[in-house]
Design a protein around this motif. Structure first.
Motif, mmCIF file in Angstrom:
data_model
loop_
_atom_site.group_PDB
_atom_site.id
_atom_site.type_symbol
_atom_site.label_atom_id
_atom_site.label_comp_id
_atom_site.label_asym_id
_atom_site.label_seq_id
_atom_site.Cartn_x
_atom_site.Cartn_y
_atom_site.Cartn_z
ATOM 1 N N GLY A 164 -87.849 14.545 61.482
ATOM 2 C CA GLY A 164 -88.615 14.463 60.495
ATOM 3 C C GLY A 164 -87.948 13.198 59.558
ATOM 4 O O GLY A 164 -87.968 12.690 58.643
ATOM 5 N N LEU A 165 -86.745 12.732 60.042
ATOM 6 C CA LEU A 165 -85.844 11.616 59.388
ATOM 7 C C LEU A 165 -86.344 10.264 60.027
ATOM 8 O O LEU A 165 -86.429 10.040 61.071
ATOM 9 N N ALA A 166 -85.923 9.300 58.980
ATOM 10 C CA ALA A 166 -86.322 7.847 59.418
ATOM 11 C C ALA A 166 -85.246 7.391 60.103
ATOM 12 O O ALA A 166 -84.166 7.935 60.258
ATOM 13 N N PRO A 167 -85.313 6.488 61.067
ATOM 14 C CA PRO A 167 -84.448 6.094 62.064
ATOM 15 C C PRO A 167 -82.996 5.737 61.443
ATOM 16 O O PRO A 167 -82.169 6.120 61.960
ATOM 17 N N LEU A 168 -83.091 5.009 60.403
ATOM 18 C CA LEU A 168 -81.893 4.809 59.659
ATOM 19 C C LEU A 168 -80.926 5.872 59.482
ATOM 20 O O LEU A 168 -79.785 6.063 59.648
ATOM 21 N N VAL A 169 -81.787 6.915 58.883
ATOM 22 C CA VAL A 169 -80.949 8.228 58.480
ATOM 23 C C VAL A 169 -80.515 8.763 59.660
ATOM 24 O O VAL A 169 -79.400 9.441 59.531
ATOM 25 N N VAL A 170 -81.539 8.967 60.656
ATOM 26 C CA VAL A 170 -80.960 9.419 62.059
ATOM 27 C C VAL A 170 -79.588 8.820 62.484
ATOM 28 O O VAL A 170 -78.705 9.710 62.813
ATOM 29 N N LYS A 171 -79.482 7.757 62.445
ATOM 30 C CA LYS A 171 -78.223 6.930 62.538
ATOM 31 C C LYS A 171 -76.848 7.459 61.871
ATOM 32 O O LYS A 171 -75.795 7.827 62.614
ATOM 33 N N ASP A 172 -77.153 7.644 60.855
ATOM 34 C CA ASP A 172 -76.120 8.130 59.986
ATOM 35 C C ASP A 172 -76.098 9.780 60.070
ATOM 36 O O ASP A 172 -74.476 9.920 60.211
ATOM 37 N N ILE A 173 -76.758 10.583 60.696
ATOM 38 C CA ILE A 173 -76.568 11.600 60.967
ATOM 39 C C ILE A 173 -75.727 11.811 62.391
ATOM 40 O O ILE A 173 -74.776 12.647 62.313
ATOM 41 N N PHE A 174 -76.093 11.021 63.228
ATOM 42 C CA PHE A 174 -75.244 10.976 64.428
ATOM 43 C C PHE A 174 -73.871 10.427 64.394
ATOM 44 O O PHE A 174 -72.877 10.909 64.928
ATOM 45 N N LYS A 175 -73.655 9.632 63.274
ATOM 46 C CA LYS A 175 -72.359 9.211 63.026
ATOM 47 C C LYS A 175 -71.489 10.326 62.331
ATOM 48 O O LYS A 175 -70.328 10.413 62.799
ATOM 49 N N ILE A 176 -72.043 11.235 61.642
ATOM 50 C CA ILE A 176 -71.354 12.282 60.968
ATOM 51 C C ILE A 176 -71.285 13.218 62.158
ATOM 52 O O ILE A 176 -70.131 13.893 62.168
ATOM 53 N N ILE A 177 -71.975 13.599 63.068
ATOM 54 C CA ILE A 177 -71.649 14.318 64.239
ATOM 55 C C ILE A 177 -70.341 13.948 64.996
ATOM 56 O O ILE A 177 -69.726 14.838 65.357
ATOM 57 N N GLN A 178 -70.138 12.566 65.259
ATOM 58 C CA GLN A 178 -69.142 12.170 65.724
ATOM 59 C C GLN A 178 -68.099 12.265 64.960
ATOM 60 O O GLN A 178 -66.823 12.608 65.456
ATOM 61 N N THR A 179 -67.912 12.133 63.746
ATOM 62 C CA THR A 179 -66.786 12.018 62.776
ATOM 63 C C THR A 179 -66.460 13.676 62.610
ATOM 64 O O THR A 179 -65.255 14.036 62.687
ATOM 65 N N LEU A 180 -67.170 14.612 62.606
ATOM 66 C CA LEU A 180 -66.974 16.120 63.154
ATOM 67 C C LEU A 180 -66.254 16.327 64.318
ATOM 68 O O LEU A 180 -65.118 17.154 64.150
ATOM 69 N N LYS A 181 -66.652 15.713 65.235
ATOM 70 C CA LYS A 181 -65.881 15.556 66.474
ATOM 71 C C LYS A 181 -64.618 15.321 66.370
ATOM 72 O O LYS A 181 -63.377 15.941 66.807
ATOM 73 N N ASP A 182 -64.384 14.140 65.602
ATOM 74 C CA ASP A 182 -63.133 13.376 65.626
ATOM 75 C C ASP A 182 -61.895 14.337 64.621
ATOM 76 O O ASP A 182 -60.763 14.169 64.854
ATOM 77 N N THR A 183 -62.597 15.123 63.724
ATOM 78 C CA THR A 183 -61.855 15.841 63.075
ATOM 79 C C THR A 183 -61.321 17.091 63.608
ATOM 80 O O THR A 183 -60.747 18.140 63.060
ATOM 81 N N GLY A 184 -62.010 17.368 64.922
ATOM 82 C CA GLY A 184 -61.429 18.540 65.480
ATOM 83 C C GLY A 184 -62.614 19.628 65.995
ATOM 84 O O GLY A 184 -62.150 20.717 66.496
ATOM 85 N N MET A 185 -63.471 19.353 65.160
ATOM 86 C CA MET A 185 -64.746 20.254 65.466
ATOM 87 C C MET A 185 -65.540 20.099 66.710
ATOM 88 O O MET A 185 -65.512 19.163 67.477
ATOM 89 N N THR A 186 -66.056 21.364 67.410
ATOM 90 C CA THR A 186 -66.844 21.403 68.393
ATOM 91 C C THR A 186 -68.174 21.548 68.044
ATOM 92 O O THR A 186 -68.445 22.115 67.000
#
Length: 238
Positions: A164-186
């Motif tokens: 239900g999110l706009a495409p630009l917001v979806v990009k932001d969410i996936f950037k955050i998912i990558q950031t979580l991985k980069d900080t050591g989260m699975t």
């Protein structure tokens, strides 16, 4: 880190999961893709302790957590970002984040983690005293992720974060998912946006009517003609 073996879940007489097995390696983004009704959300709800399995086992860091209740599962280091975000609408952003830390007693570290969430999501800091129900859909999704981060999870599970999110917001969410991985989260991700999920993940499993039918790296599944046809809209059958 997470191992699911022969998991069977029934709702009444209907088998929602028909003996699925999969693994999530530490430090990876793993995604489950599939159509509505494939059993993806049931899988996460069962791992979380919200739905009891009929058969099969769930192991986290080598420990059998199959029969633990939800609070105990959170204490082991698993957090969930539920479908539909489910923020506490009548509480402020800050109050929602503090609820994420309700099992913790380390006050100084909780304050540090609130600031960490604000670093991840500057918009939440700007709206810290705003009621969560007045936020946009994208901001509520950020808050739901931030609330899960406040549990200090080792594994964070996300159920349809882009729904239900706009495409630009979806990009932001996936950037955050990558950031979580980069900080050591699975991260274990369920996502109907198969294209975005496969580009983001290290490994993926395809679910169809309660079974896992295919698995591979994100690159392998993106290159598969069958996956392109079924989930990526690359043919007239889309």
């Amino acid at each position: 880190m997470l191992k699911v073996t022969d998991l069977v879940v029934s709702y009444g007489g209907i088998e929602a999961l028909k003996g699925i097995s999969f693994e999530v390696e530490q430090g990876q983004i793993v995604t489950l893709i599939g159509a509505n009704g494939a059993g993806k959300s049931t899988t996460l709800r069962t791992i979380s302790g919200l739905v009891p399995p009929k058969d099969g086992r769930i192991y986290f860091e080598g420990r059998d957590i199959t029969d633990l209740n939800t609070q105990k599962i959170v204490e082991t280091g698993i957090a969930m970002v539920p479908e539909g975000r489910r923020v506490f609408a009548n509480l402020t952003v800050l109050e929602n984040l503090r609820i994420g830390a309700y099992l913790r007693k380390d006050k100084d570290a909780i304050e540090e983690d609130i600031n960490y969430v604000y670093d991840l999501f500057p918009r939440l800091k700007e709206r810290s005293w705003q009621l969560a129900g007045t936020l946009s859909g994208g901001e509520q999704q950020m808050l739901a992720v931030g609330r899960a981060v406040m549990t200090r999870p080792k594994l964070i599970m996300m159920d349809e974060p882009s729904l239900g999110l706009a495409p630009l917001v979806v990009k932001d969410i996936f950037k955050i998912i990558q950031t979580l991985k980069d900080t050591g989260m699975t991260v274990l991700l369920i996502e109907q946006n198969a294209n975005a999920a496969l580009h983001a993940c290290d490994y993926a499993y395809v679910m169809e009517t309660g079974r896992i039918t295919t698995s591979g790296t994100g690159e392998e599944l993106l290159a598969s003609e069958a996956i392109q046809e079924a989930y990526l809209g690359k043919t007239s059958k889309s």
